[in-house]
Motif scaffolding. Structure first.
Motif, short mmCIF file in Angstrom:
data_model
loop_
_atom_site.label_atom_id
_atom_site.label_comp_id
_atom_site.label_asym_id
_atom_site.label_seq_id
_atom_site.Cartn_x
_atom_site.Cartn_y
_atom_site.Cartn_z
N THR A 142 -67.31 42.28 -70.55
CA THR A 142 -67.07 39.84 -70.16
C THR A 142 -65.19 40.44 -71.30
O THR A 142 -64.68 41.31 -71.53
CB THR A 142 -67.46 40.22 -71.46
OG1 THR A 142 -68.26 39.87 -71.16
CG2 THR A 142 -67.43 38.42 -71.03
N GLN A 143 -64.53 39.74 -70.21
CA GLN A 143 -63.13 39.44 -70.33
C GLN A 143 -62.72 38.34 -70.65
O GLN A 143 -63.02 36.77 -70.34
CB GLN A 143 -61.86 39.98 -69.04
CG GLN A 143 -62.47 41.16 -68.52
CD GLN A 143 -61.26 42.18 -67.45
OE1 GLN A 143 -60.33 41.76 -67.57
NE2 GLN A 143 -62.12 42.07 -66.30
N TRP A 144 -61.55 37.87 -71.51
CA TRP A 144 -61.34 35.90 -71.59
C TRP A 144 -59.87 36.46 -71.89
O TRP A 144 -58.72 37.27 -71.63
CB TRP A 144 -61.66 36.32 -73.45
CG TRP A 144 -63.00 35.94 -73.48
CD1 TRP A 144 -64.08 34.50 -73.25
CD2 TRP A 144 -64.00 36.48 -73.70
NE1 TRP A 144 -65.22 34.39 -74.31
CE2 TRP A 144 -65.13 35.99 -73.93
CE3 TRP A 144 -64.39 38.28 -73.97
CZ2 TRP A 144 -66.95 36.91 -74.37
CZ3 TRP A 144 -65.53 38.91 -74.33
CH2 TRP A 144 -66.52 37.98 -74.47
N THR A 145 -58.67 35.47 -71.36
CA THR A 145 -57.77 34.65 -70.78
C THR A 145 -57.52 34.24 -71.94
O THR A 145 -58.01 32.71 -72.48
CB THR A 145 -57.10 34.71 -69.96
OG1 THR A 145 -56.17 34.89 -70.14
CG2 THR A 145 -57.52 33.85 -69.01
N ASN A 146 -56.20 33.96 -73.00
CA ASN A 146 -55.87 32.61 -73.25
C ASN A 146 -55.44 32.01 -72.91
O ASN A 146 -53.50 32.11 -72.37
CB ASN A 146 -54.58 33.55 -74.68
CG ASN A 146 -54.20 32.80 -75.45
OD1 ASN A 146 -54.42 31.61 -75.43
ND2 ASN A 146 -53.56 33.02 -76.38
N THR A 245 -55.29 38.47 -71.74
CA THR A 245 -56.66 38.82 -71.92
C THR A 245 -56.76 40.21 -72.76
O THR A 245 -56.34 41.28 -73.27
CB THR A 245 -57.40 39.63 -70.27
OG1 THR A 245 -56.70 40.76 -70.41
CG2 THR A 245 -56.87 38.48 -69.32
N VAL A 246 -58.12 40.06 -72.79
CA VAL A 246 -58.34 40.80 -73.78
C VAL A 246 -60.03 41.13 -72.99
O VAL A 246 -61.06 40.63 -72.76
CB VAL A 246 -59.38 40.65 -74.97
CG1 VAL A 246 -59.70 39.15 -75.60
CG2 VAL A 246 -58.80 41.69 -76.01
N ARG A 247 -60.55 42.44 -72.73
CA ARG A 247 -62.38 42.79 -73.00
C ARG A 247 -62.45 43.61 -73.71
O ARG A 247 -62.03 43.87 -74.42
CB ARG A 247 -61.57 44.31 -71.40
CG ARG A 247 -62.39 44.64 -70.77
CD ARG A 247 -61.95 45.98 -69.52
NE ARG A 247 -63.03 46.30 -69.36
CZ ARG A 247 -63.31 45.99 -67.77
NH1 ARG A 247 -62.37 45.76 -67.22
NH2 ARG A 247 -64.73 46.32 -66.89
N PHE A 248 -63.88 42.89 -73.73
CA PHE A 248 -64.67 43.83 -74.38
C PHE A 248 -66.00 44.79 -73.85
O PHE A 248 -66.53 43.96 -72.98
CB PHE A 248 -65.46 42.30 -74.90
CG PHE A 248 -67.06 42.15 -76.47
CD1 PHE A 248 -65.63 43.06 -77.16
CD2 PHE A 248 -68.12 42.24 -76.65
CE1 PHE A 248 -67.38 43.57 -78.40
CE2 PHE A 248 -68.73 42.10 -77.59
CZ PHE A 248 -67.85 43.28 -79.27
N LYS A 249 -66.22 45.41 -74.99
CA LYS A 249 -67.78 46.74 -74.67
C LYS A 249 -68.52 45.76 -75.00
O LYS A 249 -68.78 46.48 -76.44
CB LYS A 249 -66.94 47.85 -74.95
CG LYS A 249 -66.02 48.43 -73.60
CD LYS A 249 -65.88 50.02 -73.47
CE LYS A 249 -66.63 50.87 -72.78
NZ LYS A 249 -66.71 50.32 -71.40
N TRP A 250 -69.41 45.29 -74.74
CA TRP A 250 -70.30 45.45 -75.54
C TRP A 250 -71.52 46.30 -76.21
O TRP A 250 -71.18 47.59 -75.29
CB TRP A 250 -71.73 44.06 -74.65
CG TRP A 250 -71.34 43.29 -74.55
CD1 TRP A 250 -70.04 43.37 -73.42
CD2 TRP A 250 -71.52 41.81 -75.21
NE1 TRP A 250 -69.84 41.48 -73.27
CE2 TRP A 250 -70.27 41.29 -74.30
CE3 TRP A 250 -72.03 41.90 -76.38
CZ2 TRP A 250 -70.42 39.46 -74.97
CZ3 TRP A 250 -71.74 39.81 -76.31
CH2 TRP A 250 -71.08 39.12 -76.11
N GLU A 251 -72.16 46.30 -76.84
CA GLU A 251 -72.93 46.46 -77.90
C GLU A 251 -74.18 45.78 -77.68
O GLU A 251 -74.07 45.12 -78.45
CB GLU A 251 -72.66 47.77 -78.88
CG GLU A 251 -71.69 48.61 -79.35
CD GLU A 251 -71.12 49.02 -79.83
OE1 GLU A 251 -71.56 48.49 -81.27
OE2 GLU A 251 -70.01 49.73 -80.26
#
Ligand code: AKG
Length: 292
Positions: A142-146, A245-251
């Motif tokens: 998932t990615q988020w942006t500020n 942006t930042v991109r998150f690798k889920w676990e």
């Protein structure tokens, strides 16, 4: 030289994940009630970093809701898609539901799919807390942006221009779409439509940010259709520049907690090219009416 990667500012460790947005929080057990100072420190970190990530927090639905309650008022699941049986605050985000939603639609623009949660509501959520349970071996990030950083990076004349504008947000069956899919039937029963400032002032920090949710925004009030389209496309394109942006690798057991008042995010589409399962659950916290 050894870098200080996890400065302990109080009772928690805050590890920034990019320059403008995202921090991993360590040193907390979210399955138990937090100490008041931890709640305050996490909230401060949320205001600063906009999205917080936690690892190895295998919560139950009840613990998830209890965690959320320490930061705000959980809403009922999702205004259109409902909630999990016996857990009115839990909204299920599964591969199948998403696939049904996008069937037949083409996500054709770089910003398609980016959204701030439920901005077509009069008072969009303050925050969302998303918990990963079944996670693909790869893909599905998932990615988020500020959107505050994006606003600040506009030229001053453009900031001045967008400051007083308002925009219409709509969550309804798109014109010409097949209204018989389960997704669209639900949407037809409960369409949402409202108007918000294009630039909102954060109720806690006073920071200004763009309130532009590409999935929901329809047009800018008072501009001609063409003016509105051109300005929105410029703002959409600008707001998802990689540096914001930042991109998150889920676990399994990962949690993402974002401030919905100053961010937009993008759910992954890549998993539909695979057979991988993906199951997350969200608790959404009620927010205030945005002011400009
Ligand atoms: C949302 O909770 O609004 C999402 O877009 C889900 C994000 C995801 O599936 O990674």
């Amino acid at each position: 030289m050894s870098a200080v990667l996890a400065p302990r500012t109080g009772t928690i460790d805050v590890l920034p994940q990019s320059v403008h947005i995202g921090a991993e929080i360590r040193g907390v057990d979210l399955s138990r009630p937090l100490a008041p100072e931890q709640v305050a420190e996490i909230r401060q970190a949320l205001l600063k970093w906009k999205v917080l990530f936690f690892r190895d927090q295998p919560l139950t639905h009840l613990q998830h809701v209890e965690l959320a309650r320490q930061f705000g008022e959980p809403t009922v699941g999702h205004p259109v898609f409902g909630f999990e049986p016996e857990h009115p605050a839990i909204y299920s985000i599964s591969r199948d539901r998403k696939k049904a939603r996008y069937q037949g639609e083409k996500l054709v623009r770089p910003w398609s799919g980016w959204h701030t949660d439920v901005t077509a509501a009069v008072n969009p959520p303050f925050a969302s807390i998303l918990r990963g349970v079944t996670i693909p071996p790869y893909g599905g990030d998932t990615q988020w942006t500020n959107l505050a950083a994006a606003y600040q990076a506009l030229s001053e004349p453009l900031r001045n221009f967008v400051d007083g504008l308002r925009a219409l947000h709509r969550f309804a069956v798109p014109q010409g779409a097949n209204a018989t899919t389960d997704f669209n039937v639900r949407l037809q029963r409960r369409p949402l439509l409202t108007e918000h400032p294009l630039v909102r002032v954060h109720p806690e920090t006073g920071e200004k940010s763009l309130l532009i949710s590409p999935t929901f925004i329809q047009r800018i009030v008072g501009l001609s259709p063409r003016e509105s389209q051109v300005l929105l496309e410029l703002l959409f394109e600008h707001s998802i520049r990689p540096e914001f942006t930042v991109r998150f690798k889920w676990e399994p057991g990962s949690i993402a907690f974002w401030d919905n008042r100053s961010t937009a995010h993008l759910a992954p589409e890549d998993i539909f090219a695979t057979e991988f399962d993906r199951q997350l659950y969200r608790v959404t916290l009620g927010g205030e009416i945005p002011t400009g």
